[in-house]
Design a protein around this motif. Structure first.
Motif, mmCIF file in Angstrom:
data_model
loop_
_atom_site.group_PDB
_atom_site.id
_atom_site.type_symbol
_atom_site.label_atom_id
_atom_site.label_comp_id
_atom_site.label_asym_id
_atom_site.label_seq_id
_atom_site.Cartn_x
_atom_site.Cartn_y
_atom_site.Cartn_z
ATOM 1 N N TYR A 256 7.949 -12.987 12.707
ATOM 2 C CA TYR A 256 9.177 -13.078 11.932
ATOM 3 C C TYR A 256 8.832 -12.742 10.504
ATOM 4 C CZ TYR A 256 7.171 -17.779 11.465
ATOM 5 O OH TYR A 256 6.317 -18.825 11.284
ATOM 6 N N VAL A 258 10.324 -12.483 6.774
ATOM 7 C CA VAL A 258 11.401 -13.167 6.086
ATOM 8 C C VAL A 258 11.755 -12.444 4.808
ATOM 9 C CG1 VAL A 258 12.169 -15.376 5.184
ATOM 10 C CG2 VAL A 258 10.504 -15.281 7.045
ATOM 11 N N ASP A 261 14.963 -14.693 -0.932
ATOM 12 C CA ASP A 261 15.987 -15.727 -1.001
ATOM 13 C C ASP A 261 17.277 -15.221 -1.643
ATOM 14 O OD1 ASP A 261 16.136 -19.081 -2.356
ATOM 15 O OD2 ASP A 261 16.889 -18.239 -0.493
ATOM 16 N N ASP A 263 19.136 -12.843 -0.886
ATOM 17 C CA ASP A 263 20.114 -12.485 0.111
ATOM 18 C C ASP A 263 20.701 -13.751 0.719
ATOM 19 O OD1 ASP A 263 19.332 -11.834 3.472
ATOM 20 O OD2 ASP A 263 21.265 -11.417 2.499
ATOM 21 N N LYS A 264 21.974 -13.945 0.573
ATOM 22 C CA LYS A 264 22.597 -15.199 1.000
ATOM 23 C C LYS A 264 23.150 -15.118 2.424
ATOM 24 C CE LYS A 264 22.276 -18.410 -2.239
ATOM 25 N NZ LYS A 264 21.291 -19.462 -1.960
ATOM 26 N N THR A 265 23.015 -13.979 3.054
ATOM 27 C CA THR A 265 23.571 -13.879 4.400
ATOM 28 C C THR A 265 22.483 -14.131 5.437
ATOM 29 O OG1 THR A 265 23.092 -11.550 4.493
ATOM 30 C CG2 THR A 265 25.243 -12.158 3.607
ATOM 31 N N ARG A 266 22.890 -14.273 6.657
ATOM 32 C CA ARG A 266 21.943 -14.535 7.728
ATOM 33 C C ARG A 266 21.054 -13.329 7.967
ATOM 34 N NH1 ARG A 266 24.154 -17.873 12.685
ATOM 35 N NH2 ARG A 266 24.961 -19.672 11.570
ATOM 36 N N MET A 267 19.833 -13.609 8.375
ATOM 37 C CA MET A 267 18.944 -12.529 8.781
ATOM 38 C C MET A 267 18.814 -12.563 10.296
ATOM 39 S SD MET A 267 16.019 -13.172 5.939
ATOM 40 C CE MET A 267 16.501 -14.876 5.679
ATOM 41 N N LEU A 268 19.175 -11.518 10.944
ATOM 42 C CA LEU A 268 19.096 -11.501 12.395
ATOM 43 C C LEU A 268 17.660 -11.213 12.819
ATOM 44 C CD1 LEU A 268 20.812 -11.769 14.937
ATOM 45 C CD2 LEU A 268 21.028 -9.301 14.938
ATOM 46 N N VAL A 269 17.097 -12.120 13.619
ATOM 47 C CA VAL A 269 15.759 -11.906 14.159
ATOM 48 C C VAL A 269 15.893 -11.727 15.663
ATOM 49 C CG1 VAL A 269 13.458 -12.886 14.408
ATOM 50 C CG2 VAL A 269 14.793 -13.349 12.347
ATOM 51 N N ASP A 270 15.304 -10.682 16.164
ATOM 52 C CA ASP A 270 15.413 -10.416 17.603
ATOM 53 C C ASP A 270 14.690 -11.507 18.375
ATOM 54 O OD1 ASP A 270 16.069 -9.122 19.924
ATOM 55 O OD2 ASP A 270 14.285 -7.858 19.896
ATOM 56 N N TYR A 271 15.215 -11.854 19.548
ATOM 57 C CA TYR A 271 14.647 -12.948 20.327
ATOM 58 C C TYR A 271 13.198 -12.695 20.753
ATOM 59 C CZ TYR A 271 18.949 -15.535 20.586
ATOM 60 O OH TYR A 271 20.036 -16.263 20.261
#
Lengths: 334, 334, 334, 334
Positions: A256, A258, A261, A263-271
């Motif tokens: 992962y 990262v 900070d 960026d206030k939106t969600r960060m999509l991490v692939d499963y």
């Protein structure tokens, strides 16, 4: 040839007897157990092995070089001390002793007398732990960021030590062995459902410098048996499921990264970002390898994988965890 | 007929749109999202639904009775408050707010205006949780002694709340709903690997009167997805594995009876003492049932399963857990 | 731009509608179903799509280029033939037709009219099958020695075709695609528990030149859903478990070397001789890829993965398997 | 007291030695193996047991009542015949003999001499099979409609018998024991990858009167070990997964009711219509129970669960299956 006596013929004692009996580098001389009835089947199956209900028979027999102690935890210190004083090398079941003070005293005594004192953390000799160790040492996994273990089942309730003293030595010793670091503090919580103040469920967190956290979930009161450890590295992650018959270790090419900070939106991490690799593990009995390590420590002065200082660290953390539980989960510095 | 607007068309917003659109008891009027690009596919798929990038369009439209808020946590309070002030009922994603104070204020405001404020703890409406609730209420499981949950995966990193705020609301709300008790204290530990002080791994212990302990293991950084909860009762134990496609709940006819402390030897407990029962669960979409509960709360004054006070308790515990983590795992009384 | 009509709005029809509706390279013009009630929810969700209960509306509409047929098997031939005669390209659910003769006729007709006729073997477009195909084509697996599939569940009983016609098209098409060989003979056995002579359990063996055997176990009457295929190559073996959410494919570095027949004693083969590799699979919807393949076949003359000749082979084997079952498992040469 | 000799000290012989040695109702007198080197570790571990490389030593020793034969299949007949002629009771590994004729001759000979001849189908004594038998006999499962077994792994290649002779005896004996019916015909297909005409993969179908079908999938060449049997009854269905450590048997409250043939549309059957029940199985060693059955057959004339006629049926089906394979899967009437 090393000549060995085993003290305590319970569940684990039987495994020890089988392995030391069959070991090519030693002779199993005597098995001691306070309960004579337990020794009867032993005599039938191993007629060449002597049996006794008196520990003195071992201490006084000068042909015995080494004593293996597989009795309840509270008796380890006295039995091990007596053996060392009698000039014998000692292998003692995990955890080594009930208190840090006792462990330190035994190690000091062994040092003075030039004897081996070795705790039996057999798990370190399994193909799975050895494989993980070699991958970590080869830097395939990267810097370890977390270690998370669940070790629960409907297990043996013990009346002298809580579930952490019973089960966590596996996890603490594996953690110590794999990451080769000591925690600076620990916290533990738990509960006793038995009215005797001995926790049957407990949780231990170990805090390390440099971004590593370890957490152990131990219980004697789970309807299912789970033996699962997750190890997260900067490069890869490992799932060690000891209940799997063949695929005990899965190495995930997963990470992962990262973002900042800002960026206030969600960060999509692939499963699952990459392939999985399931290494073939060597098939050997860990206990036999541990017995060999003990014999080589006596004979050649080799430092065992499961050595006295590792055993001492395990007891140090267990003692601190007990303090933490009794103080409502307070952080205890080590 | 209730007329609904949905604010926020992200991952969960899409599920909300689908369910409210298809719901027989309401009309989906408008969907709002600040990002106009997100609304384009919505317009194609649901041409009868209005879209807007301005929340004011919803607040000022008197034909809209109810607002569903599916935006990041930090925006919940302001959006919900504006909706209540505009005389609209509110359904808000879990967790309800970022602070206990905000949640209390919203509940107070809704009460004054005779409006519904309801948090969306959709998990409570799943067949699995409903089945466990009915078994516990029928005293089939016995007094609950422990609840142990693991909710980990390689998940969405959020930049405004830590992993407990993201994942633990499921566990806390399920625990609250099933055992119907409040903890007297909590402890939490965790670590941030991102340098922004937002924990991506965290552990929460909840202490209750009367022998109950709850522990939640939450992580965004596991290579495998685990959704597993163990619930131990005096009569039976439940394993709830949400990753199982059909056998989500296993009820173990398993218990442990503990002998007195006098006995200093080990007590052997069999690994599984009885049969296992895997109940068939109803097949329904939990989110649809939650939507129905919201509609009935508005229309008939029915108290929802996922109600304001339950949502408030979740926020109370999350807030306390954050204090505990920041104080090195200190016990926080509630 | 290709303009498409879909005939049959049942379980699979809904998936087709969603994918063709969202496809960037075509327009979904009309959906036909004999049951008007089924079309009502479609009209609500896709107001821009026309609906009809009369197939003639499609045939007579010259703006429609292509027809997608998702009706029961026995109707495929007549519907497809009518579409071809009306000058339209045809995509037809698997199996293509109820008899080999019908399939041959449709292919001949399409050829004459320069139209595409394509069976929908969607499975071939999954990430799992595509990955296996690429590994086999790259000779990573070695010469294929066996293919063994279990495809069972408590499924839809059909009253016009038996379980092989329903489920085995997946396996036969995958086998044909992966190994690119035709069997020289087949055998099949089965049983009908319904009194209508339509087998709900059946087993099919396909015999190939050059040491390859394929076996398919199909059932509508299993309490558990199993979708598992083993593929044994000279170099490696693959386990394809379609019920696994992420680890669908496991590649075993496993082989068996056989000693000469002189030796009359047992040869010990290790249970797993090497590592296992679990490749990450692309996440895409197979049905969308199949739709694209259909569109490209029409537009660019590209030969689809799921092409007419592959569909014909599937029907040939199904027809032969029916003969074999009805003759007590007699080998049928192809 | 029965006095026993064991012939053959290979993999299974070791298990036999351990169980007969520890059995309270008999004395293990001698172990014979042609390979003297194999007997050395036996002498160390069991110094009270005699060893020999000559079978004559057993035959000529009048103090030995019973002979247990654990040698390769092709030698069973000659060894068992010699023992019977010497007046000794015989327990022989499954399959009893290589041909039906041999099995009939041994049974006839034992009858004439009033001796016990018993095949060792140990599987019948497992807790799982005993539990299934008791459920079926109590009519909890209903009339059995199908039995489907997969028994595959990367296993021992044998050079005298094919995979059906090696693995299917388990399935055939379990089927015979559970349903208590004989098939009227069988079919088998398979392949040999070894160039010696001995199949390493084979499939066997057994046809019964009254709607029952049984199918066995056997392979020595699977990368994974599967031991799975599905049993479908009119009332319930059983999944027997022998690789599961504790949940070996799952009983599904599942059925399928079939509508009349008039209806030409699909009938939707739910994937799982009822609860699942996982009975607790007794923990005992099957081999010890089998040994007891042998001893009681000798001492008390009790008919063993694994009796001569059951063993004969197994050989009859194996012989027929070999004929079927060699004739391209032709149905063979029994």
């Amino acid at each position: 040839m090393i000549t060995v006596a085993i003290v305590g013929y319970g569940y684990w004692g039987k495994n020890l007897v089988r392995n030391f009996f069959n070991h090519s580098e030693c002779v199993l001389h005597t098995v001691v157990d306070g309960d004579a009835a337990k020794l009867t089947p032993l005599q039938k199956q191993f007629p060449t092995v002597k049996t006794s209900t008196r520990y003195e028979d071992v201490l006084q027999n000068s042909s015995i070089n080494a004593v293996v102690i597989a009795t309840p935890v509270h008796s380890h210190y006295a039995l091990a001390k007596a053996a060392l004083l009698a000039g014998k090398h000692v292998l003692v079941e995990k955890p080594m002793t009930s208190t840090l003070r006792e462990a330190e005293e035994l190690i000091e005594l062994a040092l003075q007398r030039n004897l081996v004192i070795m705790p039996d953390h057999t798990f370190l000799y399994t193909g799975a732990v050895q494989k993980m160790k070699s991958m970590i040492d080869a830097d395939e996994i990267g810097k370890i960021k977390y270690l998370d273990s669940t070790r629960i089942n409907l297990g043996l309730f013990q009346s002298d030590v809580n579930v952490l003293w019973d089960l966590a030595p596996h996890d603490i010793s594996i953690c110590n062995y794999l990451v080769n670091k000591k925690p600076y503090s620990i916290q533990a919580t738990g509960i006793s459902h038995t009215g005797n103040d001995i926790e049957n469920i407990a949780y231990l967190t170990m805090n390390f410098e440099s971004d590593l956290i370890a957490h152990f979930n131990c219980s004697w009161t789970s309807p299912v048996k789970i033996r699962q450890m997750l190890i997260g590295g900067e490069k890869k992650m490992i799932l060690f499921n000891d209940m799997e018959p063949t695929e005990k270790i899965k190495v995930y090419d997963t990470g992962y990264s990262v973002k900042s900070d800002d960026d206030k939106t969600r960060m999509l991490v692939d499963y699952r970002t990459g392939d999985i690799y399931v290494p073939k593990l060597p098939l050997h009995e860990a206990l036999y390898a541990m017995a060999t390590d003990f014999i080589l420590a006596i004979r050649d002065g080799k430092k065992p994988v499961s050595n006295d200082l590792l055993g001492l660290e395990v007891v140090r953390i267990l003692e601190a965890s007990q303090q933490s539980i009794k103080q409502g989960g307070k952080e205890v510095k080590l």
